[in-house]
Design a protein around this motif. Sequence first.
Motif, PDB file in Angstrom:
ATOM      1  N   GLU A  90       3.459  10.532   4.181  1.00  0.00           N
ATOM      2  CA  GLU A  90       3.284   9.362   3.030  1.00  0.00           C
ATOM      3  C   GLU A  90       4.095   8.219   3.301  1.00  0.00           C
ATOM      4  O   GLU A  90       5.534   8.520   3.470  1.00  0.00           O
ATOM      5  N   TYR A  91       3.839   7.041   2.931  1.00  0.00           N
ATOM      6  CA  TYR A  91       4.550   5.908   3.345  1.00  0.00           C
ATOM      7  C   TYR A  91       4.240   4.680   2.333  1.00  0.00           C
ATOM      8  O   TYR A  91       3.067   4.813   1.974  1.00  0.00           O
ATOM      9  N   TYR A 100      -4.708   9.117  14.012  1.00  0.00           N
ATOM     10  CA  TYR A 100      -5.389   7.927  13.475  1.00  0.00           C
ATOM     11  C   TYR A 100      -5.290   6.786  14.744  1.00  0.00           C
ATOM     12  O   TYR A 100      -4.131   6.673  14.984  1.00  0.00           O
ATOM     13  N   TYR A 153       0.644  -1.086   0.144  1.00  0.00           N
ATOM     14  CA  TYR A 153      -0.050  -0.034   0.015  1.00  0.00           C
ATOM     15  C   TYR A 153       0.906   1.176   0.013  1.00  0.00           C
ATOM     16  O   TYR A 153       1.776   1.340   0.658  1.00  0.00           O
ATOM     17  N   ARG A 154       0.543   2.269  -0.743  1.00  0.00           N
ATOM     18  CA  ARG A 154       1.104   3.399  -0.798  1.00  0.00           C
ATOM     19  C   ARG A 154      -0.063   4.426  -0.115  1.00  0.00           C
ATOM     20  O   ARG A 154      -1.098   4.508  -0.506  1.00  0.00           O
ATOM     21  N   THR A 155       0.043   4.904   1.078  1.00  0.00           N
ATOM     22  CA  THR A 155      -0.689   5.710   1.873  1.00  0.00           C
ATOM     23  C   THR A 155      -0.279   7.128   2.231  1.00  0.00           C
ATOM     24  O   THR A 155       1.009   7.523   2.371  1.00  0.00           O
ATOM     25  N   LEU A 207      -1.360  10.075   4.864  1.00  0.00           N
ATOM     26  CA  LEU A 207      -2.283  10.422   5.932  1.00  0.00           C
ATOM     27  C   LEU A 207      -1.978  12.076   5.986  1.00  0.00           C
ATOM     28  O   LEU A 207      -1.001  12.744   6.015  1.00  0.00           O
TER      29      LEU A 207
END
Length: 289
Positions: free
Chosen positions: A94-95, A33, A23-25, A27
């Motif tokens: 982003e991670y 969160y 996944y590339r997420t 926040l």
Amino acid sequence: MTLGDEQLALEFARHPVRVYGVYRTLLEAEKYYDGHKEKRTEKCALLLVLNGRAEFRFTDIQGQLCRLSLQPGNSFIGGLNMNLEIQVGEEDFEYVLIHYMPVSLMEGGGYPAHTHMIQEINMDQNDSEVRLQAELMLALLEVAAKPGHMEQLEKQTLFYRLLESVLRASRNTRNRESGRIMNAAQEFIHRQYMEPLTLEGLAARFGMRSKYFSHRFQQYSGMGPMRYLSKYRLNRARELLEVGNYSVKEVAAKVGYADPYYFSRVFKLHMGLAPSEIKKKGREGKNPS
């Protein structure tokens, strides 16, 4: 408890894993969160930061709290069965996250030490391995959603390549001062392994005292210089026995053992088979079935 880069590499070599989601997420800045505050994580993870900063708060089943302040150049491995809260900093965070599980754990067997802990990894952003990681992450993201066994194999392969790059970058960063010298020492052993090398001679060649040289080499390679030399010699010997037309005595001499009987004892101790048995298996392998 934390594990060294070489110990982590050994764990992954001994315990194959299955890769699940990639996944590339992104926040949002200054958001909190808590999706795993009550529900524990169900997979191990490798996480690499692309942009921004955030604090990750992990709580294991014993109630131990681990705080990580993550930004580009930081990563972590592990994190199974933990509660997790994330507080994002002043910029979007982003991670890339890769979920995996050790096959042994899924089959009800034992688990590697790193799975139920958080192993923080720090890397110099200028290291060439970090540039390679960007390419591998993009390739992983591209193949992640594709069905099929070939695609699963590609995903597994890319994960291992990415993991290796992360551990190499960590080792390079940890050993920045002596890394170049230790790499040169390894290369020297690879070229001169057939010669009668000694710890004192190796240390003197690289301008160090024996004890300090051995300590730095152990940190860099995961084993002392003389053990590294012995393992390299025995691996080269096995290659020669399997594919060459040399006698055991000739192979012993070619890899730096003056006494073929001593060589045979050492070889069997570490390889589990006598040199003559390896040689016989090599001959049999050349015969058409």
